[in-house]
Design a protein around this motif. Sequence first.
Motif, PDB file in Angstrom:
ATOM      1  N   ARG A  27      -6.644   6.083   3.819  1.00 37.91           N
ATOM      2  CA  ARG A  27      -7.341   4.747   3.119  1.00 37.91           C
ATOM      3  C   ARG A  27      -6.870   3.615   4.043  1.00 37.91           C
ATOM      4  O   ARG A  27      -5.666   3.692   4.631  1.00 37.91           O
ATOM      5  CB  ARG A  27      -7.303   4.536   1.661  1.00 37.91           C
ATOM      6  CG  ARG A  27      -5.731   4.534   1.284  1.00 37.91           C
ATOM      7  CD  ARG A  27      -5.318   3.167   0.909  1.00 37.91           C
ATOM      8  NE  ARG A  27      -3.812   3.070   0.711  1.00 37.91           N
ATOM      9  CZ  ARG A  27      -3.040   2.770   1.483  1.00 37.91           C
ATOM     10  NH1 ARG A  27      -3.229   2.664   2.748  1.00 37.91           N
ATOM     11  NH2 ARG A  27      -1.638   2.531   1.107  1.00 37.91           N
ATOM     12  N   GLY A  32      -4.826  -6.523  -2.451  1.00 37.48           N
ATOM     13  CA  GLY A  32      -4.496  -5.892  -3.544  1.00 37.48           C
ATOM     14  C   GLY A  32      -3.319  -5.031  -3.476  1.00 37.48           C
ATOM     15  O   GLY A  32      -3.460  -3.797  -3.738  1.00 37.48           O
ATOM     16  N   ASP A  33      -2.228  -5.488  -2.944  1.00 39.66           N
ATOM     17  CA  ASP A  33      -1.073  -4.609  -2.915  1.00 39.66           C
ATOM     18  C   ASP A  33       0.008  -4.783  -3.639  1.00 39.66           C
ATOM     19  O   ASP A  33       0.461  -5.825  -4.026  1.00 39.66           O
ATOM     20  CB  ASP A  33      -0.565  -4.496  -1.226  1.00 39.66           C
ATOM     21  CG  ASP A  33      -1.468  -3.278  -0.475  1.00 39.66           C
ATOM     22  OD1 ASP A  33      -1.743  -2.313  -0.751  1.00 39.66           O
ATOM     23  OD2 ASP A  33      -1.774  -3.967   0.635  1.00 39.66           O
ATOM     24  N   HIS A  34       0.477  -3.588  -4.028  1.00 40.25           N
ATOM     25  CA  HIS A  34       1.523  -3.733  -5.046  1.00 40.25           C
ATOM     26  C   HIS A  34       1.113  -4.193  -6.356  1.00 40.25           C
ATOM     27  O   HIS A  34       1.998  -4.577  -7.264  1.00 40.25           O
ATOM     28  CB  HIS A  34       3.150  -4.294  -4.727  1.00 40.25           C
ATOM     29  CG  HIS A  34       3.491  -3.699  -3.542  1.00 40.25           C
ATOM     30  ND1 HIS A  34       4.462  -2.437  -3.632  1.00 40.25           N
ATOM     31  CD2 HIS A  34       3.286  -3.796  -2.153  1.00 40.25           C
ATOM     32  CE1 HIS A  34       4.813  -2.278  -2.511  1.00 40.25           C
ATOM     33  NE2 HIS A  34       4.286  -2.633  -1.600  1.00 40.25           N
ATOM     34  N   ASP A  36      -1.460  -1.853  -7.986  1.00 37.28           N
ATOM     35  CA  ASP A  36      -1.728  -0.924  -8.885  1.00 37.28           C
ATOM     36  C   ASP A  36      -0.858  -0.315  -9.901  1.00 37.28           C
ATOM     37  O   ASP A  36      -1.302  -0.022 -11.147  1.00 37.28           O
ATOM     38  CB  ASP A  36      -2.404   0.530  -7.818  1.00 37.28           C
ATOM     39  CG  ASP A  36      -1.234   1.076  -7.026  1.00 37.28           C
ATOM     40  OD1 ASP A  36      -0.106   0.442  -7.147  1.00 37.28           O
ATOM     41  OD2 ASP A  36      -1.486   1.952  -6.307  1.00 37.28           O
ATOM     42  N   TYR A  37       0.598  -0.311  -9.644  1.00 40.24           N
ATOM     43  CA  TYR A  37       1.417   0.150 -10.508  1.00 40.24           C
ATOM     44  C   TYR A  37       1.771  -0.816 -11.459  1.00 40.24           C
ATOM     45  O   TYR A  37       2.480  -0.655 -12.481  1.00 40.24           O
ATOM     46  CB  TYR A  37       2.547   0.720  -9.972  1.00 40.24           C
ATOM     47  CG  TYR A  37       3.282   0.116  -8.892  1.00 40.24           C
ATOM     48  CD1 TYR A  37       4.099  -1.153  -9.417  1.00 40.24           C
ATOM     49  CD2 TYR A  37       3.295  -0.001  -7.573  1.00 40.24           C
ATOM     50  CE1 TYR A  37       5.056  -1.767  -8.435  1.00 40.24           C
ATOM     51  CE2 TYR A  37       3.952  -0.845  -6.728  1.00 40.24           C
ATOM     52  CZ  TYR A  37       4.700  -1.730  -7.178  1.00 40.24           C
ATOM     53  OH  TYR A  37       5.355  -2.508  -6.314  1.00 40.24           O
ATOM     54  N   MET A 166       8.047   9.592  -5.111  1.00 36.55           N
ATOM     55  CA  MET A 166       7.696   8.433  -4.685  1.00 36.55           C
ATOM     56  C   MET A 166       6.645   7.823  -6.021  1.00 36.55           C
ATOM     57  O   MET A 166       5.631   8.518  -6.153  1.00 36.55           O
ATOM     58  CB  MET A 166       6.879   8.391  -3.472  1.00 36.55           C
ATOM     59  CG  MET A 166       6.029   7.195  -3.334  1.00 36.55           C
ATOM     60  SD  MET A 166       6.735   5.833  -2.306  1.00 36.55           S
ATOM     61  CE  MET A 166       5.172   5.147  -1.801  1.00 36.55           C
ATOM     62  N   CYS A 168       4.579   6.119  -6.804  1.00 31.87           N
ATOM     63  CA  CYS A 168       3.292   5.462  -6.406  1.00 31.87           C
ATOM     64  C   CYS A 168       2.274   5.292  -7.483  1.00 31.87           C
ATOM     65  O   CYS A 168       2.445   5.507  -8.606  1.00 31.87           O
ATOM     66  CB  CYS A 168       2.656   6.203  -5.493  1.00 31.87           C
ATOM     67  SG  CYS A 168       1.875   7.626  -6.111  1.00 31.87           S
ATOM     68  N   GLY A 169       1.392   4.221  -7.425  1.00 30.72           N
ATOM     69  CA  GLY A 169       0.193   3.785  -8.266  1.00 30.72           C
ATOM     70  C   GLY A 169      -0.779   4.776  -8.055  1.00 30.72           C
ATOM     71  O   GLY A 169      -0.709   5.955  -7.345  1.00 30.72           O
ATOM     72  N   ILE A 170      -1.987   4.585  -8.427  1.00 30.00           N
ATOM     73  CA  ILE A 170      -3.057   5.294  -8.298  1.00 30.00           C
ATOM     74  C   ILE A 170      -3.996   5.270  -7.070  1.00 30.00           C
ATOM     75  O   ILE A 170      -4.903   5.961  -6.835  1.00 30.00           O
ATOM     76  CB  ILE A 170      -3.909   5.302  -9.717  1.00 30.00           C
ATOM     77  CG1 ILE A 170      -5.142   6.548  -9.898  1.00 30.00           C
ATOM     78  CG2 ILE A 170      -4.667   4.040  -9.914  1.00 30.00           C
ATOM     79  CD1 ILE A 170      -4.439   7.775  -9.786  1.00 30.00           C
ATOM     80  N   MET A 171      -3.773   4.127  -6.544  1.00 30.03           N
ATOM     81  CA  MET A 171      -4.673   3.827  -5.353  1.00 30.03           C
ATOM     82  C   MET A 171      -5.353   4.762  -4.478  1.00 30.03           C
ATOM     83  O   MET A 171      -6.426   5.113  -4.132  1.00 30.03           O
ATOM     84  CB  MET A 171      -4.177   2.407  -4.829  1.00 30.03           C
ATOM     85  CG  MET A 171      -5.167   2.101  -3.483  1.00 30.03           C
ATOM     86  SD  MET A 171      -4.784   0.453  -2.919  1.00 30.03           S
ATOM     87  CE  MET A 171      -3.306   0.495  -2.159  1.00 30.03           C
ATOM     88  N   ASP A 172      -4.056   5.432  -3.779  1.00 29.88           N
ATOM     89  CA  ASP A 172      -4.514   6.052  -2.457  1.00 29.88           C
ATOM     90  C   ASP A 172      -5.022   7.543  -2.907  1.00 29.88           C
ATOM     91  O   ASP A 172      -6.131   7.802  -2.306  1.00 29.88           O
ATOM     92  CB  ASP A 172      -3.080   6.430  -1.738  1.00 29.88           C
ATOM     93  CG  ASP A 172      -2.051   5.149  -1.553  1.00 29.88           C
ATOM     94  OD1 ASP A 172      -2.719   4.205  -1.835  1.00 29.88           O
ATOM     95  OD2 ASP A 172      -1.006   5.579  -1.333  1.00 29.88           O
ATOM     96  N   TYR A 221      10.590   1.062  -2.242  1.00 22.92           N
ATOM     97  CA  TYR A 221       9.200   1.096  -3.075  1.00 22.92           C
ATOM     98  C   TYR A 221       9.661   1.030  -4.373  1.00 22.92           C
ATOM     99  O   TYR A 221       9.250   0.394  -5.328  1.00 22.92           O
ATOM    100  CB  TYR A 221       8.293   2.228  -2.286  1.00 22.92           C
ATOM    101  CG  TYR A 221       6.875   2.161  -3.267  1.00 22.92           C
ATOM    102  CD1 TYR A 221       5.887   1.677  -2.843  1.00 22.92           C
ATOM    103  CD2 TYR A 221       6.772   2.824  -4.576  1.00 22.92           C
ATOM    104  CE1 TYR A 221       4.607   1.543  -3.475  1.00 22.92           C
ATOM    105  CE2 TYR A 221       5.596   2.836  -5.456  1.00 22.92           C
ATOM    106  CZ  TYR A 221       4.476   2.330  -4.725  1.00 22.92           C
ATOM    107  OH  TYR A 221       3.236   2.056  -5.397  1.00 22.92           O
ATOM    108  N   GLY A 330      -1.053  -1.551   2.589  1.00 23.66           N
ATOM    109  CA  GLY A 330      -0.224  -0.542   1.808  1.00 23.66           C
ATOM    110  C   GLY A 330       0.992  -0.876   1.394  1.00 23.66           C
ATOM    111  O   GLY A 330       1.271  -2.261   1.108  1.00 23.66           O
ATOM    112  N   ALA A 331       1.769  -0.052   1.345  1.00 29.42           N
ATOM    113  CA  ALA A 331       3.334  -0.340   0.991  1.00 29.42           C
ATOM    114  C   ALA A 331       3.946  -1.623   1.574  1.00 29.42           C
ATOM    115  O   ALA A 331       5.068  -2.172   1.163  1.00 29.42           O
ATOM    116  CB  ALA A 331       4.118   0.816   0.819  1.00 29.42           C
TER     117      ALA A 331
HETATM  118  C1  GLA Z   1       1.403   2.789  -1.495  1.00 27.20           C
HETATM  119  C2  GLA Z   1       1.278   3.602  -2.821  1.00 27.20           C
HETATM  120  C3  GLA Z   1       0.099   2.928  -3.488  1.00 27.20           C
HETATM  121  C4  GLA Z   1       0.398   1.306  -3.602  1.00 27.20           C
HETATM  122  C5  GLA Z   1       0.438   0.966  -2.370  1.00 27.20           C
HETATM  123  C6  GLA Z   1       0.925  -0.759  -2.388  1.00 27.20           C
HETATM  124  O1  GLA Z   1       0.431   3.353  -0.586  1.00 27.20           O
HETATM  125  O2  GLA Z   1       1.181   5.070  -2.713  1.00 27.20           O
HETATM  126  O3  GLA Z   1       0.016   3.289  -5.151  1.00 27.20           O
HETATM  127  O4  GLA Z   1       1.115   0.904  -4.600  1.00 27.20           O
HETATM  128  O5  GLA Z   1       1.617   1.499  -1.636  1.00 27.20           O
HETATM  129  O6  GLA Z   1      -0.391  -1.355  -2.727  1.00 27.20           O
END
Ligand code: GLA
Length: 394
Positions: A27, A32-34, A36-37, A166, A168-172, A221, A330-331
């Motif tokens: 993706r 809109g980074d950081h 999602d969580y 990790m 992470c949020g749900i975006m990816d 992260y 991304g991150a």
């Molecule tokens: C990584 C995480 C995502 C999101 C991005 C930053 O890709 O996996 O969930 O937090 O960083 O937006």
Amino acid sequence: MISQTVTFHRNNFDQRGAPRIFQAPGRVNLIGDHTDYNEGFVLPAAIDRQIVVAATPRKDSLVNVYALDFDQWDHFDLQKEMVRLRGNSWGNYIRGMAWSLLRGGCPLKGMDAAVAGDIPIGAGLSSSAAIEVAAGYAVLQLSEQECDRKSLALAAQKAESDFVGMRCGIMDQYISCLGRQNHALLIDCRDLGYRALPLPPGARIAIVDSGVHRGLVDMAYNARRLECETAAAHFGVRALRDVSLMEFKNREHELAPDLRRRARHVISENDRTVSAAQALAADDLKAVGTLMVDSHASLRDDFEVSCPELDLLVETALSVEGVYGARLTGAGFGGSMVALLQPEAAAGLTDAIAARYGSAPGRQATVHVCKASEGVSEITNYMKGTSDAGFKKK
Ligand code: GLA
């Protein structure tokens, strides 16, 4: 390249019939980074770079996976207690997916599989989400288990956060499951609803991999995520999504400087993302570009996840005529830049990057003008294209 890989592997499976073949895309996030969580908004698109899994079912509970790109095997047993982390291996994404689906109550059969892909690893384009989603989809299909795409995305996120570690949020995982051809999705990461926005014909998306692929991104992260949670607790809310810019401005002096900057990024980025989606829907690409530039500044100065290489790429892109906007995607902490541009501007962007960025020794950037693509699917005719098999879009 991928179809050759798949054909090669197909010949090795002849005794038990041809394998079934599945793909899941990487993706790019437009803005809109950081967020999602923090239960906010994101605006990603799935891209035409993928992980492909070719697999045949087994009668027992063993999983044997061969990664063509690393020339390495991983073997594990699906009986719950036997799915464990194995060092730092790529296999952990597949193990984690099996672990997560089993925990969610899906009875799974074993499989023999081969994995290959063309998503650059460490470039911030979500190769790990793609391998989780592709492997999860494959094992579910071979086990004849139904699962809607949002549940698959949630299971994949669990694999990454609770198994691999990790947070992470749900975006990816979400966009790898639900991506749409020629569309970006505005995703509400609280209720998991989305709006698909067509990319106007006058817009192209270019991804530029900086070549800076840092280790320890997971730790940095997770540390940012903790800071956001601390700031939310200070405001007495569940997530920073619940703090308006106005409320933040009234109370920002209460926060320590680091936390203040982190919160300011998240809260303002949520607003920018919703505004960018509105601008995209109105075909106002100039406005989208301006918001992307503001987003980069916020990620650089407030969230502190950029690096000199990404800053230089963004600066270079913005000097090219026909580029609407550019930002890290991304991150961060290395990885890639995304630019939104007019179709005619792609050649100028590539030249400018080669001249300015590529002129320093050891620095090499790769430009990829990408197509927004479909999410996970079964490839039923891999010489001709893809088609989806049986998963419900919700
Ligand atoms: C990584 C995480 C995502 C999101 C991005 C930053 O890709 O996996 O969930 O937090 O960083 O937006």
